[in-house]
Design a protein around this motif. Structure first.
Motif, PDB file in Angstrom:
ATOM      1  N   PHE A 226      50.912  39.139  35.660  1.00 17.12           N
ATOM      2  CA  PHE A 226      50.123  39.824  34.632  1.00 17.12           C
ATOM      3  C   PHE A 226      50.090  39.030  33.320  1.00 17.12           C
ATOM      4  CE2 PHE A 226      51.366  43.771  37.078  1.00 17.12           C
ATOM      5  CZ  PHE A 226      50.112  43.946  37.630  1.00 17.12           C
TER       6      PHE A 226
ATOM      7  N   SER B  23      46.579  36.934  32.345  1.00 15.13           N
ATOM      8  CA  SER B  23      45.877  37.455  31.170  1.00 15.13           C
ATOM      9  C   SER B  23      45.717  36.389  30.095  1.00 15.13           C
ATOM     10  CB  SER B  23      46.629  38.660  30.589  1.00 15.13           C
ATOM     11  OG  SER B  23      47.924  38.287  30.147  1.00 15.13           O
TER      12      SER B  23
ATOM     13  N   GLN C 178      40.028  35.162  30.014  1.00 12.22           N
ATOM     14  CA  GLN C 178      39.640  36.563  29.840  1.00 12.22           C
ATOM     15  C   GLN C 178      38.203  36.847  30.279  1.00 12.22           C
ATOM     16  OE1 GLN C 178      41.298  34.904  27.069  1.00 12.22           O
ATOM     17  NE2 GLN C 178      43.187  35.692  27.956  1.00 12.22           N
TER      18      GLN C 178
ATOM     19  N   MET D 230      38.330  39.755  32.674  1.00 14.44           N
ATOM     20  CA  MET D 230      39.282  40.810  32.328  1.00 14.44           C
ATOM     21  C   MET D 230      38.562  42.145  32.143  1.00 14.44           C
ATOM     22  SD  MET D 230      42.671  40.102  31.733  1.00 14.44           S
ATOM     23  CE  MET D 230      43.166  41.017  30.281  1.00 14.44           C
TER      24      MET D 230
ATOM     25  N   PHE E 270      40.873  46.299  27.744  1.00 13.33           N
ATOM     26  CA  PHE E 270      42.313  46.158  27.524  1.00 13.33           C
ATOM     27  C   PHE E 270      43.080  47.390  28.000  1.00 13.33           C
ATOM     28  CE2 PHE E 270      46.073  46.707  24.795  1.00 13.33           C
ATOM     29  CZ  PHE E 270      46.772  45.567  25.161  1.00 13.33           C
TER      30      PHE E 270
ATOM     31  N   PHE F 285      43.413  47.389  31.700  1.00 14.34           N
ATOM     32  CA  PHE F 285      44.402  46.401  32.124  1.00 14.34           C
ATOM     33  C   PHE F 285      45.818  46.934  31.929  1.00 14.34           C
ATOM     34  CE2 PHE F 285      47.186  42.776  30.944  1.00 14.34           C
ATOM     35  CZ  PHE F 285      47.178  42.097  32.150  1.00 14.34           C
TER      36      PHE F 285
ATOM     37  N   CYS G 194      48.704  47.684  34.818  1.00 11.41           N
ATOM     38  CA  CYS G 194      50.064  47.145  34.781  1.00 11.41           C
ATOM     39  C   CYS G 194      51.111  48.255  34.842  1.00 11.41           C
ATOM     40  CB  CYS G 194      50.278  46.315  33.511  1.00 11.41           C
ATOM     41  SG  CYS G 194      49.244  44.843  33.388  1.00 11.41           S
TER      42      CYS G 194
ATOM     43  N   PHE H  11      42.905  36.673  34.966  1.00 14.03           N
ATOM     44  CA  PHE H  11      42.965  37.954  35.667  1.00 14.03           C
ATOM     45  C   PHE H  11      41.563  38.401  36.089  1.00 14.03           C
ATOM     46  CE2 PHE H  11      43.045  42.560  35.959  1.00 14.03           C
ATOM     47  CZ  PHE H  11      44.214  42.800  36.663  1.00 14.03           C
TER      48      PHE H  11
END
Length: 362
Positions: free
Chosen positions: A44, A48, A52, A55, A58, A61, A65, A253
């Motif tokens: 992770f 990250s 991005q 991605m 946020f 994400f 996680c 990611f």
């Protein structure tokens, strides 16, 4: 109805994570799985930072996680308290859910003659069946073992997962090392498959996967090509150039998932995804973890053959699926196999110490 189902499934999903947290808080904490925590942290963090471009938001994400670490940390305590018998019961229920789909929820427009039960994806259903079949070798009662294996074989074949069939053949060949009596199980599976092939001939609309398998067995070279179309090897090939272009740090990611560098498709390989998105560090850690599972399960193979079979099955399914970090059944399987192998090693060590102490006393 679909909107209601999606809302309900989201509520149930968050409820399951809440229950894991409650279980963790109400029970004694006995440790953590350092390997999977380290793999998650490195993947992770590095993915990250590597890029991005693909991605998600946020907050999405962060939630992704958090879910992973809830399963790894809280699920560790659950799996440590889950016996072989308990896990076998759950896997049997999961496998038998394939029958529910066939009789009550079958939709020929979306199922295409392949069935998955609770797991939506037939390959996921096939993994549950091969995991259960592997675990069945821990059952001491031969009659119960036979029943469980028949269920997992029959339900697994109904998924028509190529991975299931290959793994099932491989496991049975290895099982002959435990006892030559295990050879007859190959015959049982072959009879079940031939029965389905015969049944398919009488259907008004034939199952395309069964038709391909039937033609392949009869020596039709075009059938072999059809079975290989859309295969994992073909899918992986779309990502090799991107992997080579960023071999050390990765492409970031989400790059090797759906809608990433490969377009609408994902890489369908957890090892390539980890390497392609987070670079060599999490990739090497992941390989080391699974190498340890294989090494340790091999050392106790004759007394606990199911650990090696389950480890092989998990490693193989991760080579065809890129959702290791988000699919609970894959993470729980990894946790249970690892912690159960360690418990078996401790029990064997304790037994040997007791034997040594008794010998010294005598």
């Amino acid at each position: 109805m679909k909107e209601f189902s999606s809302v309900l499934s989201s509520m149930l999903s968050y409820l399951s994570f809440g229950l894991l947290l409650i279980f963790y808080l109400l029970n004694k904490r006995t440790g953590i799985n350092g390997w999977l925590i380290l793999i998650g942290l490195s993947y992770f963090t590095l993915s990250s930072l590597s890029g991005q471009s693909y991605m998600p938001l946020f907050i999405d994400f962060v939630i992704f996680c958090i879910k992973y670490f809830i399963i790894i940390i809280c699920g560790y305590e659950v799996m440590k308290r889950t016996s072989d018998t308990e896990l076998s019961i759950f896997l049997n229920i999961g496998a038998l859910s394939i029958l529910l789909q066939i009789f009550f929820f079958h939709d020929p427009l979306t199922d295409y003659g392949r069935y998955s039960g609770f797991y939506i994806n037939p390959n996921a259903g096939g993994f549950i069946c091969i995991l259960g079949y592997s675990l069945s070798y821990s059952i001491k009662n031969e009659r119960l073992k036979g029943i469980a294996q028949m269920i997992f074989i029959a339900m697994g074949i109904l998924t028509f997962s190529r991975t299931f069939i290959i793994l099932w053949v491989l496991i049975n060949l290895i099982a002959i090392r435990v006892s030559i009596k295990n050879a007859y199980k190959l015959g049982i599976g072959l009879l079940l498959l031939l029965g389905l092939l015969t049944y398919n001939e009488f259907l008004p609309v034939k199952n395309p996967r069964i038709t391909q398998i039937s033609a392949f067995i009869s020596g039709d070279s075009s059938a072999a090509q059809e079975l290989n179309e859309g295969s994992r090897l073909e899918t992986w090939g779309h990502f090799y150039d991107y992997l080579i272009s960023n071999p050390f740090l990765g492409s970031g990611f989400g790059a090797f998932g759906g809608q990433g560098v490969g377009g609408a498709i994902g890489v369908h390989n957890s090892y390539l995804k980890v390497w392609g998105e987070g670079g060599v560090v999490p990739f090497i850690l992941m390989l080391l973890f699974f190498s340890i599972l294989i090494k340790k399960s091999t050392s106790i193979f004759l007394t606990h053959p199911h650990f090696l079979f389950m480890s092989i099955s998990l490693m193989a399914i991760l080579a065809t699926n890129h959702n290791f970090f988000e699919l609970g059944y894959l993470l729980f399987a990894a946790l249970w196999i690892h912690v159960s192998i360690l418990k078996s090693e401790e029990e064997n060590s304790s037994l040997q110490n007791n034997i040594k102490a008794n010998d010294e006393t005598l």
